[in-house]
Design a protein around this motif. Structure first.
Motif, short mmCIF file in Angstrom:
data_model
loop_
_atom_site.label_atom_id
_atom_site.label_comp_id
_atom_site.label_asym_id
_atom_site.label_seq_id
_atom_site.Cartn_x
_atom_site.Cartn_y
_atom_site.Cartn_z
N ALA A 1 0.54 -2.55 3.39
CA ALA A 1 -0.71 -1.84 3.61
C ALA A 1 -1.02 -1.74 5.11
O ALA A 1 -1.45 -0.69 5.60
CB ALA A 1 -1.84 -2.55 2.88
N ASN B 1 1.30 0.84 6.88
CA ASN B 1 0.92 2.21 6.57
C ASN B 1 -0.35 2.62 7.30
O ASN B 1 -0.49 3.79 7.71
CB ASN B 1 0.72 2.35 5.06
N ARG B 2 -1.29 1.70 7.47
CA ARG B 2 -2.51 2.04 8.22
C ARG B 2 -2.18 2.41 9.65
O ARG B 2 -2.72 3.38 10.19
CB ARG B 2 -3.49 0.85 8.20
N GLU C 1 -2.51 9.64 4.91
CA GLU C 1 -3.55 8.64 4.70
C GLU C 1 -2.92 7.37 4.15
O GLU C 1 -1.96 7.41 3.37
CB GLU C 1 -4.58 9.19 3.71
N SER C 2 -3.46 6.24 4.55
CA SER C 2 -3.02 4.95 4.04
C SER C 2 -3.94 4.51 2.90
O SER C 2 -5.16 4.61 3.01
CB SER C 2 -3.04 3.90 5.15
N ASP D 1 -4.59 1.22 0.38
CA ASP D 1 -4.29 -0.15 -0.05
C ASP D 1 -4.24 -0.21 -1.56
O ASP D 1 -5.04 0.44 -2.25
CB ASP D 1 -5.38 -1.12 0.45
N ALA E 1 -0.44 5.86 9.72
CA ALA E 1 -1.40 6.95 9.47
C ALA E 1 -2.24 7.23 10.72
O ALA E 1 -2.48 8.39 11.07
CB ALA E 1 -2.30 6.58 8.30
N GLY F 1 0.84 -1.19 0.00
CA GLY F 1 0.00 0.00 0.00
C GLY F 1 0.87 1.24 0.00
O GLY F 1 2.10 1.16 0.05
N LEU G 1 1.52 5.25 1.66
CA LEU G 1 1.24 6.32 2.60
C LEU G 1 1.32 7.61 1.79
O LEU G 1 2.34 7.87 1.14
CB LEU G 1 2.25 6.34 3.74
#
Length: 241
Positions: free
Chosen positions: A161, A164-165, A177-178, A180, A168, A89, A91
């Motif tokens: 992904a 990064n979530r 923001e993350s 995918d 974030a 994913g 960022l």
């Protein structure tokens, strides 16, 4: 029995607390498995991503936190059975102003710059999807790449992904923001898998870790532990046998 486990600063998989203790999903999994096979002391050794494979190969430490399994890496080290499956994913800045949802979307913007950690699989994945070398900026640490997204030096940072979530959420969704990747949705492909790695000659430790992983992975204890760091059945179930 003592085992030295190398890790990098990459939440939610591993990071260093203010008191200098190490924590994270991968570290907690390793500690649980190693204790179960009779290891009495686990030393956590902070390093860089670039040093993970050379360090375990040369015997500077016994075991690495999980990283993606590739044919190139298999030639260098011995991997455990997979412990998670996670797709890529980006960022990006909040609201994803460049509408970036795949490596192809970066490739279609010649002026766009993508950040990756040197040596990680996302570098090759981006190249395979048409992102040119001049568009790719290499970083040694996750924090450097995240700062580059916020400053506008790069339009996106490519990593897992899941990772990064978590980043974030930690930084604040009003800033980053993350996203995918959409390229693997609905195409029948499974997400890449990650596993612990060891020196090839350290067969006894590999076998012992694998035996315990087969017992532990997917158990209620494992799922509860991983949930604390954001890993769910989405990342766990694909590797269960």
């Amino acid at each position: 029995m003592k085992v030295v486990l190398a890790y990098i600063e990459e939440p939610p998989f591993g990071w260093t607390n203010p008191d200098q203790s190490a924590t994270g999903a991968d570290i907690e999994l390793a500690d649980s498995v190693l204790r179960a096979i009779g290891v009495t002391h686990v030393e956590h050794r902070l390093t860089t991503f670039a040093e993970l494979l050379p360090g375990v190969q040369s015997g500077r430490w016994d075991m690495n936190v999980p990283l993606f399994v590739t044919s190139e890496r298999i030639a260098k080290v011995e991997f455990s059975i997979p412990v998670w499956a996670i797709g890529d994913g980006f960022l990006v800045r909040s609201s994803n102003p460049k509408a970036l949802y795949s490596y192809e979307s970066i490739a279609q913007r010649p002026d766009a710059r993508l950040g990756v950690i040197a040596g990680q699989v996302q570098h090759g994945s981006a190249q395979a999807k048409g992102v040119r070398d001049v568009q790719i900026l290499l970083f040694e640490q996750q924090a450097q790449a995240v700062a580059a997204v916020e400053s506008g030096e790069i339009v996106a940072y490519a990593s897992t992904a899941l990772g990064n979530r978590i980043v974030a959420e930690h930084i604040g969704l009003t800033r980053v923001e993350s996203v995918d990747h959409e390229s693997t949705l609905g195409d029948g492909k499974s997400a890449p898998v990650g596993a612990f790695s060891f020196r090839k000659e350290n067969r006894a430790l590999v076998d012992a870790v694998n035996r315990q992983l087969r017992v532990h992975l997917g158990s209620a204890e494992h799922r509860k532990s991983m949930a604390r760091f954001g890993l769910s059945e989405r990342e766990i179930d694909p590797v269960l046998r």
